[in-house]
Design a protein around this motif. Structure first.
Motif, PDB file in Angstrom:
ATOM      1  N   ASP A   8       0.839  -1.305   0.049  1.00 31.81           N
ATOM      2  CA  ASP A   8       0.026  -0.021  -0.157  1.00 31.81           C
ATOM      3  C   ASP A   8       1.064   1.340  -0.211  1.00 31.81           C
ATOM      4  O   ASP A   8       0.510   2.404  -0.642  1.00 31.81           O
ATOM      5  N   GLU A   9       2.107   1.139   0.725  1.00 33.50           N
ATOM      6  CA  GLU A   9       2.760   2.496   0.966  1.00 33.50           C
ATOM      7  C   GLU A   9       3.541   2.505  -0.603  1.00 33.50           C
ATOM      8  O   GLU A   9       3.492   3.713  -0.896  1.00 33.50           O
ATOM      9  N   ALA A  10       3.739   1.415  -1.244  1.00 39.57           N
ATOM     10  CA  ALA A  10       4.740   1.750  -2.428  1.00 39.57           C
ATOM     11  C   ALA A  10       3.794   2.383  -3.630  1.00 39.57           C
ATOM     12  O   ALA A  10       4.136   3.167  -4.181  1.00 39.57           O
ATOM     13  N   LEU A  11       2.463   2.044  -3.495  1.00 38.78           N
ATOM     14  CA  LEU A  11       1.658   2.415  -4.661  1.00 38.78           C
ATOM     15  C   LEU A  11       1.048   3.931  -4.092  1.00 38.78           C
ATOM     16  O   LEU A  11       0.879   4.639  -5.056  1.00 38.78           O
ATOM     17  N   LEU A  12       1.110   4.210  -2.577  1.00 44.77           N
ATOM     18  CA  LEU A  12       0.639   5.573  -2.372  1.00 44.77           C
ATOM     19  C   LEU A  12       1.790   6.224  -2.762  1.00 44.77           C
ATOM     20  O   LEU A  12       1.392   7.818  -2.987  1.00 44.77           O
ATOM     21  N   ALA A  13       3.017   6.118  -2.967  1.00 40.41           N
ATOM     22  CA  ALA A  13       4.260   6.839  -3.435  1.00 40.41           C
ATOM     23  C   ALA A  13       4.344   6.938  -4.567  1.00 40.41           C
ATOM     24  O   ALA A  13       4.821   8.143  -5.155  1.00 40.41           O
ATOM     25  N   VAL A  14       3.521   6.274  -5.602  1.00 38.19           N
ATOM     26  CA  VAL A  14       3.681   6.181  -6.999  1.00 38.19           C
ATOM     27  C   VAL A  14       3.077   7.598  -7.353  1.00 38.19           C
ATOM     28  O   VAL A  14       1.809   7.749  -7.203  1.00 38.19           O
ATOM     29  N   GLY A  15       3.808   8.629  -7.960  1.00 35.23           N
ATOM     30  CA  GLY A  15       3.282   9.585  -8.468  1.00 35.23           C
ATOM     31  C   GLY A  15       2.852  10.857  -7.328  1.00 35.23           C
ATOM     32  O   GLY A  15       2.119  11.927  -8.046  1.00 35.23           O
ATOM     33  N   GLY A  16       3.125  10.354  -6.346  1.00 32.02           N
ATOM     34  CA  GLY A  16       2.864  11.446  -5.309  1.00 32.02           C
ATOM     35  C   GLY A  16       3.937  12.609  -5.159  1.00 32.02           C
ATOM     36  O   GLY A  16       5.041  12.360  -5.669  1.00 32.02           O
ATOM     37  N   GLU A  17       3.436  13.719  -4.637  1.00 35.53           N
ATOM     38  CA  GLU A  17       4.389  14.847  -4.489  1.00 35.53           C
ATOM     39  C   GLU A  17       5.469  14.633  -3.530  1.00 35.53           C
ATOM     40  O   GLU A  17       6.560  15.075  -3.748  1.00 35.53           O
ATOM     41  N   ASP A  18       5.172  13.868  -2.437  1.00 41.30           N
ATOM     42  CA  ASP A  18       6.018  13.516  -1.297  1.00 41.30           C
ATOM     43  C   ASP A  18       6.539  12.340  -1.370  1.00 41.30           C
ATOM     44  O   ASP A  18       5.974  11.179  -0.954  1.00 41.30           O
ATOM     45  N   ARG A  19       7.681  12.047  -2.146  1.00 49.06           N
ATOM     46  CA  ARG A  19       8.318  10.907  -2.158  1.00 49.06           C
ATOM     47  C   ARG A  19       9.410  10.456  -1.006  1.00 49.06           C
ATOM     48  O   ARG A  19      10.245  11.206  -0.927  1.00 49.06           O
ATOM     49  N   ASP A  20       8.939   9.382  -0.252  1.00 49.96           N
ATOM     50  CA  ASP A  20       9.702   9.076   0.693  1.00 49.96           C
ATOM     51  C   ASP A  20      11.195   8.505   0.262  1.00 49.96           C
ATOM     52  O   ASP A  20      11.233   7.780  -0.488  1.00 49.96           O
ATOM     53  N   ALA A  21      12.274   8.777   1.229  1.00 57.60           N
ATOM     54  CA  ALA A  21      13.371   8.290   0.883  1.00 57.60           C
ATOM     55  C   ALA A  21      13.810   7.188   1.842  1.00 57.60           C
ATOM     56  O   ALA A  21      12.883   7.017   2.925  1.00 57.60           O
ATOM     57  N   PRO A  22      14.582   6.130   1.520  1.00 53.79           N
ATOM     58  CA  PRO A  22      14.748   5.099   2.324  1.00 53.79           C
ATOM     59  C   PRO A  22      15.440   5.738   3.813  1.00 53.79           C
ATOM     60  O   PRO A  22      16.074   6.706   3.725  1.00 53.79           O
ATOM     61  N   ALA A  23      15.054   5.186   4.853  1.00 54.64           N
ATOM     62  CA  ALA A  23      15.361   5.541   6.265  1.00 54.64           C
ATOM     63  C   ALA A  23      16.226   4.552   6.883  1.00 54.64           C
ATOM     64  O   ALA A  23      16.402   3.479   6.145  1.00 54.64           O
ATOM     65  N   ALA A  24      16.630   4.615   7.967  1.00 55.60           N
ATOM     66  CA  ALA A  24      17.654   3.449   8.855  1.00 55.60           C
ATOM     67  C   ALA A  24      17.307   3.762  10.179  1.00 55.60           C
ATOM     68  O   ALA A  24      16.911   4.725  10.963  1.00 55.60           O
ATOM     69  N   LEU A  25      17.513   2.347  10.675  1.00 54.89           N
ATOM     70  CA  LEU A  25      17.259   2.262  12.257  1.00 54.89           C
ATOM     71  C   LEU A  25      18.475   1.175  12.915  1.00 54.89           C
ATOM     72  O   LEU A  25      18.782   0.600  12.116  1.00 54.89           O
ATOM     73  N   ARG A  26      18.611   1.252  14.178  1.00 50.86           N
ATOM     74  CA  ARG A  26      19.595   0.372  14.541  1.00 50.86           C
ATOM     75  C   ARG A  26      19.064  -0.458  15.546  1.00 50.86           C
ATOM     76  O   ARG A  26      17.973  -0.254  16.270  1.00 50.86           O
ATOM     77  N   ILE A  27      19.164  -1.770  15.715  1.00 48.25           N
ATOM     78  CA  ILE A  27      18.380  -2.732  16.670  1.00 48.25           C
ATOM     79  C   ILE A  27      19.890  -3.545  17.344  1.00 48.25           C
ATOM     80  O   ILE A  27      20.453  -3.952  16.810  1.00 48.25           O
ATOM     81  N   GLY A  28      19.938  -3.449  18.577  1.00 50.98           N
ATOM     82  CA  GLY A  28      20.717  -4.106  19.381  1.00 50.98           C
ATOM     83  C   GLY A  28      20.920  -5.705  19.044  1.00 50.98           C
ATOM     84  O   GLY A  28      19.624  -6.398  19.302  1.00 50.98           O
ATOM     85  N   VAL A  29      21.882  -6.358  19.000  1.00 49.18           N
ATOM     86  CA  VAL A  29      22.065  -7.751  19.111  1.00 49.18           C
ATOM     87  C   VAL A  29      23.327  -8.234  19.780  1.00 49.18           C
ATOM     88  O   VAL A  29      24.401  -7.945  19.333  1.00 49.18           O
ATOM     89  N   ASP A  30      23.011  -8.944  20.979  1.00 47.96           N
ATOM     90  CA  ASP A  30      23.881  -9.139  21.875  1.00 47.96           C
ATOM     91  C   ASP A  30      24.371 -10.719  21.999  1.00 47.96           C
ATOM     92  O   ASP A  30      23.346 -11.348  21.363  1.00 47.96           O
ATOM     93  N   ASN A  31      25.433 -11.017  22.492  1.00 45.20           N
ATOM     94  CA  ASN A  31      25.607 -12.341  22.701  1.00 45.20           C
ATOM     95  C   ASN A  31      24.559 -12.660  24.122  1.00 45.20           C
ATOM     96  O   ASN A  31      23.999 -12.034  24.801  1.00 45.20           O
ATOM     97  N   PRO A  32      24.308 -14.024  24.096  1.00 47.70           N
ATOM     98  CA  PRO A  32      24.962 -15.141  23.299  1.00 47.70           C
ATOM     99  C   PRO A  32      24.251 -15.527  22.022  1.00 47.70           C
ATOM    100  O   PRO A  32      23.239 -14.729  21.800  1.00 47.70           O
ATOM    101  N   TYR A  33      24.925 -15.985  21.192  1.00 47.31           N
ATOM    102  CA  TYR A  33      24.648 -16.507  19.811  1.00 47.31           C
ATOM    103  C   TYR A  33      24.165 -15.173  19.018  1.00 47.31           C
ATOM    104  O   TYR A  33      23.065 -14.938  18.215  1.00 47.31           O
ATOM    105  N   GLU A  34      24.995 -14.217  18.888  1.00 50.81           N
ATOM    106  CA  GLU A  34      24.769 -12.985  18.307  1.00 50.81           C
ATOM    107  C   GLU A  34      24.729 -13.216  16.807  1.00 50.81           C
ATOM    108  O   GLU A  34      23.921 -12.812  15.953  1.00 50.81           O
ATOM    109  N   VAL A  35      25.322 -14.276  16.074  1.00 50.95           N
ATOM    110  CA  VAL A  35      25.627 -14.619  14.636  1.00 50.95           C
ATOM    111  C   VAL A  35      24.134 -15.202  14.199  1.00 50.95           C
ATOM    112  O   VAL A  35      23.659 -14.549  13.320  1.00 50.95           O
ATOM    113  N   PRO A  36      23.514 -16.136  14.896  1.00 49.71           N
ATOM    114  CA  PRO A  36      22.380 -16.522  14.358  1.00 49.71           C
ATOM    115  C   PRO A  36      21.224 -15.507  14.683  1.00 49.71           C
ATOM    116  O   PRO A  36      20.371 -15.497  13.891  1.00 49.71           O
ATOM    117  N   LYS A  37      21.227 -14.724  15.699  1.00 49.46           N
ATOM    118  CA  LYS A  37      20.255 -13.541  15.901  1.00 49.46           C
ATOM    119  C   LYS A  37      20.315 -12.544  14.917  1.00 49.46           C
ATOM    120  O   LYS A  37      19.408 -12.084  14.375  1.00 49.46           O
TER     121      LYS A  37
END
Length: 437
Positions: free
Chosen positions: A235-264
């Motif tokens: 829905d968000e992708a279609l809403l942005a098509v042809g819209g005046e306000d086109r969102d750009a990619p954003a980012a966030l950070r999520i903590g990943v700690d031991n134990p088992y940090e690789v599979p997490k």
């Protein structure tokens, strides 16, 4: 006769700022083998006199504006600073860190910070609880049963930890830097400020999936949540098509700690990839950066957190059993279990996203109440989704121009089989990975 130059002590105006800066500078520049001496010397200077303690307290909270603000300018965020302290130091340092973040935050009105920044402050429970800045250290020492020397040592250890942090890729503007708000924040829909109604429903479904004692119910709830996530992204992708306000990619950070940090991290990458996001792991700091469009990022964070809870529960249950020969499950078993769990989740979520995209391209639309409606097929959908994927890849290239991949190996076949079976039970149950209501 000229005046002798003052060494240490308070400044001419009665402040302890120069003394604090001297102690912090010595600790920051001390080599590892000379750190204990620098800490002892600095803490002794700061804690030497009860009469000087209020001035030190006021100087510390003033210094926090500079020290914490420098971290913001270097790309760090409140949850990041708290995570660094939690990984490297002790709970008392964590409490001190939260207070210094709260003190620095007094400089910024709520309008100067974005939605996720405010959420992180709420999760840390930042609060200016002390009566006055000159009374802060005495009140903190009383609350945590510390003497002046011990508290001064903790202060210097914390400031050294933060002061040695390198710049990292920012995932949003620092307070007061402005920056264009995301489309989700501008539209401000739903009961949580800036949260779409569908995202609120996803949150509720996953909360029920985590709390239910019936595996079948958890499967259905998690499946429904992924359906809604995929539909929301479409829905968000279609809403942005042809819209005046086109969102750009954003980012966030999520903590990943031991134990088992690789599979997490693998599990997080599986959830992100299925929702058209990318993951970059900073192992040395214990977090992953997720890059994608804003609504997708929210969904990834919710689903990953829920699946991690379910995976950990399943792993602990399976890991508590013994082998036929009476030996206990090993760390290798648990690692292999989680790697297999993540791999199977990747397969099922990918299949789920492909089905949702196919349905949407054919005009089949999922309403928020879970029912389907038939719409006219929209030829713009697939190009719009491809363009968003390309935009995310380009953003990753800008933020992280040098990336390396890591190969993961498993050493316990029994753990691998058990992990895949758990993923089948806890995630998207159905034929060929399809989602069923």
């Amino acid at each position: 006769m000229g005046k002798r130059r003052q060494q240490g002590g308070t400044g001419a105006d009665g402040s302890a700022g120069p003394l604090l800066e001297q102690a912090v500078r010595a600790v920051l520049t001390a080599p590892d083998d000379g750190l204990d001496l620098a800490l002892d010397t600095g803490a002794s200077l700061l804690a030497a006199s009860p009469g000087q303690w209020p001035a030190v307290s006021r100087a510390l909270l003033g210094y926090a504006d500079t020290a914490v603000g420098r971290c913001w300018s270097a790309g760090w965020r409140p949850a990041d600073l708290a995570r660094v302290v939690r990984r490297e130091l002790k709970p008392v340092h964590q409490a001190l860190a939260v207070d210094l973040i709260a003190a620095e935050n007094r400089r910024h009105p709520a309008a100067a910070t974005d939605r996720r920044w405010q959420e992180q402050l709420r999760e840390l429970e930042t609060e200016v609880w002390w009566e006055g800045d000159e009374a802060y250290l005495a009140a903190f020492a009383h609350r945590h049963r510390l003497d002046r020397f011990a508290l001064a040592t903790n202060v210097l250890e914390l400031l050294r930890s933060w002061g040695r942090l390198p710049p990292i890729a920012p995932v949003g503007p620092a307070p007061g830097q402005g920056g264009k708000a995301s489309g989700v924040e501008r539209r401000a829909r739903g009961p949580v400020p800036g949260e779409p109604r569908m995202l609120s429903r996803i949150r509720a479904l996953l909360a029920k999936a985590e709390s239910t004692e019936y595996p079948e119910e958890a499967e259905a709830l998690t499946a429904k949540a992924q359906q809604l996530m995929a539909q929301h992204s479409i829905d968000e992708a279609l809403l942005a098509v042809g819209g005046e306000d086109r969102d750009a990619p954003a980012a966030l950070r999520i903590g990943v700690d031991n134990p088992y940090e690789v599979p997490k991290t693998m599990l997080l990458d599986a959830v992100a990839a299925a929702n058209r996001c990318r993951v970059v792991w900073a192992k040395e700091f214990g977090f992953c950066t997720i890059i994608g469009f804003d609504g997708d990022l929210d969904g990834v964070e919710l689903l990953y957190t829920s699946l991690l809870v379910q995976a950990t529960h399943a792993m602990n249950k399976a890991g508590s059993r013994q082998h036929l020969d009476g030996a206990s499950r090993t760390k290798a078993f648990r690692h292999s279990f989680l790697v297999a769990y993540a791999a199977r989740i990747r397969e099922r979520l990918t299949a789920a996203t492909e089905r949702a995209t196919s349905d949407a391209a054919a005009g089949r639309h999922l309403r928020e109440d879970g029912t389907e409606e038939q719409l006219v097929p929209d030829d713009r959908l697939l190009p719009a989704l491809a363009a968003r994927t390309e935009a995310v890849d380009e953003q990753v290239g800008r933020m992280f121009p040098k990336l390396v991949s890591q190969r993961v190996r498993v050493s316990d076949g029994e753990g691998w089989v058990a992990g895949r079976a758990a993923a089948d039970r806890a995630a998207l149950h159905g034929r060929a990975g399809e989602i069923r209501p």
